[in-house]
Design a protein around this motif. Sequence first.
Motif, PDB file in Angstrom:
ATOM      1  N   HIS A 599      89.813   8.128  59.476  1.00 15.73           N
ATOM      2  CA  HIS A 599      89.291   7.021  58.671  1.00 15.73           C
ATOM      3  C   HIS A 599      90.434   6.171  58.136  1.00 15.73           C
ATOM      4  N   LYS A 600      91.492   6.800  57.661  1.00 16.19           N
ATOM      5  CA  LYS A 600      92.643   6.053  57.161  1.00 16.19           C
ATOM      6  C   LYS A 600      93.308   5.250  58.269  1.00 16.19           C
ATOM      7  N   SER A 601      93.342   5.800  59.483  1.00 12.34           N
ATOM      8  CA  SER A 601      94.034   5.114  60.577  1.00 12.34           C
ATOM      9  C   SER A 601      93.332   3.827  60.967  1.00 12.34           C
ATOM     10  N   THR A 602      92.011   3.775  60.802  1.00  3.26           N
ATOM     11  CA  THR A 602      91.290   2.544  61.131  1.00  3.26           C
ATOM     12  C   THR A 602      91.512   1.477  60.074  1.00  3.26           C
ATOM     13  N   LEU A 603      91.995   1.887  58.902  1.00  4.70           N
ATOM     14  CA  LEU A 603      92.201   0.929  57.818  1.00  4.70           C
ATOM     15  C   LEU A 603      93.639   0.413  57.775  1.00  4.70           C
ATOM     16  N   ASP A 604      94.617   1.308  57.976  1.00  5.63           N
ATOM     17  CA  ASP A 604      96.005   0.863  57.796  1.00  5.63           C
ATOM     18  C   ASP A 604      96.982   1.513  58.760  1.00  5.63           C
ATOM     19  N   THR A 605      96.499   2.057  59.885  1.00  2.00           N
ATOM     20  CA  THR A 605      97.352   2.730  60.862  1.00  2.00           C
ATOM     21  C   THR A 605      98.227   3.804  60.212  1.00  2.00           C
ATOM     22  N   LEU A 606      97.677   4.483  59.225  1.00  2.00           N
ATOM     23  CA  LEU A 606      98.376   5.573  58.535  1.00  2.00           C
ATOM     24  C   LEU A 606      99.719   5.127  57.972  1.00  2.00           C
ATOM     25  N   LYS A 607      99.706   4.002  57.306  1.00  2.00           N
ATOM     26  CA  LYS A 607     100.945   3.487  56.707  1.00  2.00           C
ATOM     27  C   LYS A 607     101.130   4.056  55.302  1.00  2.00           C
ATOM     28  N   HIS A 608     101.036   5.351  55.201  1.00  2.00           N
ATOM     29  CA  HIS A 608     101.194   5.966  53.894  1.00  2.00           C
ATOM     30  C   HIS A 608     101.913   7.298  54.042  1.00  2.00           C
ATOM     31  N   GLY A 609     102.499   7.743  52.947  1.00  2.00           N
ATOM     32  CA  GLY A 609     103.164   9.028  52.952  1.00  2.00           C
ATOM     33  C   GLY A 609     104.630   8.925  52.614  1.00  2.00           C
ATOM     34  N   LEU A 610     105.326  10.046  52.819  1.00  2.00           N
ATOM     35  CA  LEU A 610     106.750  10.140  52.503  1.00  2.00           C
ATOM     36  C   LEU A 610     107.626  10.044  53.745  1.00  2.00           C
ATOM     37  N   GLY A 611     107.032  10.276  54.906  1.00  2.00           N
ATOM     38  CA  GLY A 611     107.781  10.166  56.141  1.00  2.00           C
ATOM     39  C   GLY A 611     108.861  11.228  56.259  1.00  2.00           C
ATOM     40  N   ASP A 612     109.975  10.845  56.884  1.00  2.00           N
ATOM     41  CA  ASP A 612     111.055  11.789  57.157  1.00  2.00           C
ATOM     42  C   ASP A 612     111.899  11.967  55.902  1.00  2.00           C
ATOM     43  N   TRP A 613     111.372  12.715  54.981  1.00  2.00           N
ATOM     44  CA  TRP A 613     111.921  12.896  53.639  1.00  2.00           C
ATOM     45  C   TRP A 613     113.381  13.368  53.680  1.00  2.00           C
ATOM     46  N   PHE A 614     114.204  12.704  52.873  1.00  2.00           N
ATOM     47  CA  PHE A 614     115.623  13.050  52.713  1.00  2.00           C
ATOM     48  C   PHE A 614     116.422  12.884  54.006  1.00  2.00           C
TER      49      PHE A 614
END
Length: 908
Positions: A599-614
Amino acid sequence: MQKLMMLALLLLVNGRLLSQPVQLRCEYRQDPLGVTAPYPRLSWEIPPGRNAEQTAWQVMVSDDSAALAHGRADVWNSGKADGAASIQIPYNGDPLHPAKKYYWKVRYWNGKGKRSRWSEIAHWQMGLPEAQHWQGAQWIAYEDIPAAEVRVPAVHGAGKAAWGPGKNTLPLLRKTFTVTKPLKQATIFISGLGHFDLFLNGQKHGDHFLDPGWVQYRQQAQYVSFDLTQHLQVGNNALGVMLGNGFYHIPRERYRKLTGSFGYPKMICRLLLVYEDGTEENVVSGTDWQTAPGPITYSSIYGGESYDARLEQPGWNTAAFDARGWKNAIVVKGPPVLTSQMMEPLRIMDTLHTQNIRQPKPGVWVYDLGQNASGIPRITVQGNKGAVIRITPGELLDDSNFVTQKASGGPCFYTYTLKGGGPETWQPQFTYYGFRYLQIEGGTPGKELVAVQGLHTRHAAPTAGYFSCSDTLFNKIYQLIHWAIRSNLASVLTDCPHREKLGWLEVLHLMGNSMRYNYELAPFLKKILGDMRGSQLPSGLVPDIAPEYTVFHGGFRDSPEWGSAAVIVPWDVYRWYGDTTVLQENYHMMQRYVDYLGHKSTLDTLKHGLGDWFDIGPKGVGASQLTPIELTAYATYYANLQIMSATAALLQKPQDVQYYTRLGEKVKQDFNKAFFHADTKQYATGSQTANAMALYMGLVPEEHQPAVLQNILADIAKRNNSLSTGEVGFSYLLRVLQAAGQSELIYKMNNRSDVPGYGYQLANGATALTESWQAYRFVSNNHMMLGHLMEWFYAGLAGIGQADSSVAFRHITIRPQPAGSVNAVKAGYHTPYGMVRSEWNKTDNTFELYVEIPANTTATIYLPLTGAGTVTENGEPIERADDLRFVRKEGATAVYEAAPGEYHFSIK
């Protein structure tokens, strides 16, 4: 004479039998208590040996050990059952009764029809799966919390000053009872929140620390089961319980990461007495218990503990104690559900001794224990009544040689008030910290301070593996990572043992293989999966931490690389331990989380989170700098879909298989459309993380895979063979390089101390893995999130792994990858079927390899050829071995299929 002949005949028959099965386990543990599974899974091991195998088995179960010893199985007799499986065998007999003890034994047949001797008798005892099984036991306490003081969820940080200190009484509870006749069995089922210590007739029972494990208390609490049979006496007895706060109540004094409370300390228990004449009696918690304040005057999971020995009441936990000054306990509300603690408890696992002592100023002494570890201090002191010893733990010293807690959370300290009259030994009971140094005030070494030690505490998971090699730096790196792993194995997998102690989820799968090679973690991981289920939101989101005691925001609550542990960990448990029930128990959670990401991917292509932290970027440390956050999120989402498709197939859900397969194909197309640069064969920014994750997840089209790999190698070379990834990317980078046969490059990247990395941390004085590659002092210096090289030590250098289609290491791979100046490796891992070993030595023209393959498995062994490639096994030409079969040659590697047993290869 006839008896002698019968004995001789019996010995002759037994001599022809196979060796008996060993390592009998029920629900992963030997002789467990508190089992609540209606059909417990049984496992055993076949003794190792050449061609040792099982083709059939028989299990017998009885509620009477004597009857079972004489061959009577009044609960379940499987009969001879065809099958090679010796793990995860479900009990299939009569219904099992709560709190009852059951005995079992097993034997097996091999492929030649030869039968083994019966195993030794093992047992398990059932727990209390339903509320009515507690026989009316009630939650009891010294005091109840005012409704206004309950704060759930907790507030992140110190909270409001107007809330006050939140101080509470840390109580003692006691109950006397009479054992009226000889006992057959005595079992107590007990939970004390936040934590408890149990005493019986004046002595602490058991060696557990911080029982029970911390969970989401709005939903449940765990209880612990103890066998007290050998510790009770006919006549008067006494139970005593001390309670601590833990995460259940966090006082608003000293340091705390969270400000919150589920309530004040409370306890519930049922003691079941089974007499030899078959009658039963129960002692349960209620208002007939007595209670009083204890000598612990302050306790916080974050802020430390204070103990006033002048407040001790000698004999309070004995039957002869005069408790007329005590009051009756009150009945309070507790968590709605009680679940059995089936994972191993926390225990004191090591003692750290003082290496040197500093005196930064008069009256202040700093003890260096030489190792940064999770734990508590233990002191032996003497002095006047009322004298106070203050202990401040810390990972680091400041420039003036004082303990500093700037990066680990402060103020956290311990105080002990002496009762006087002789040496007094004390250690905290309901808290812990991560430290190497202890700063002590109020005494002088050799005078008031008789002895100072550190007690390393951790989850007591059994050791599963070992590793060492000829390279001194790699051995130090192994210990560096290992200390971080063991320091963060608690009731949850913590990020650090001091400032947070929270269950951040990404490490569970990114460091999962590294941990499992060292420890048997199935019950521990199953407990944490329960925490995830309990923390999942109605939307399907699994927060970054579980249990979710406080609500973080942004990527600190919703990052796909973190929440995806809810999908990846069940699959990992299945692959490593052969446990299909973990997939069944968690399938709904897995579905809901993947749907949430969809559901999130259809809204913002999963443009959220911390990613490759540090990762190592230009802006210090924190969220991903070199790799787009949406790339790591979307790649992880794709990996989840692959797992969901495989899980659905295993659970026979064809419609789900079709759905997740099609969705995965679409996500793969979208991923390449969004991130792949066809002209340069790079993904997104071309970072090590971006290209490695795309390769590892299977997102790179086959025709472009060699070019993408070359881009990774080129980036590493451009950086003078150094890494740039954070905690997410490094795991996948190492796996990609190992799969490509690039262990020599892995060696060059990590066998150094001149750039940020493991050697750099050691060169800067680290004794446990630090939070940053750069060994920064302003972040945690005991963090396990960057320890992925541990997996390569086992799977790369030693070469211990399993085939892609294998489950529970039923088909093992031995593929050592010698690298650099390493000329010897010793490693082993205890699989569910037994120990597998890979030990090798290398000279200029000879490669010697010792391999042990456990019974009831097979192995593919990859032998690196040198020179003319002459291979011998036990000194004989390898072609003569009837339990080895040549399969193929892959370049300079000869591939063989091997049966169980020990092998000694020499390659010249």
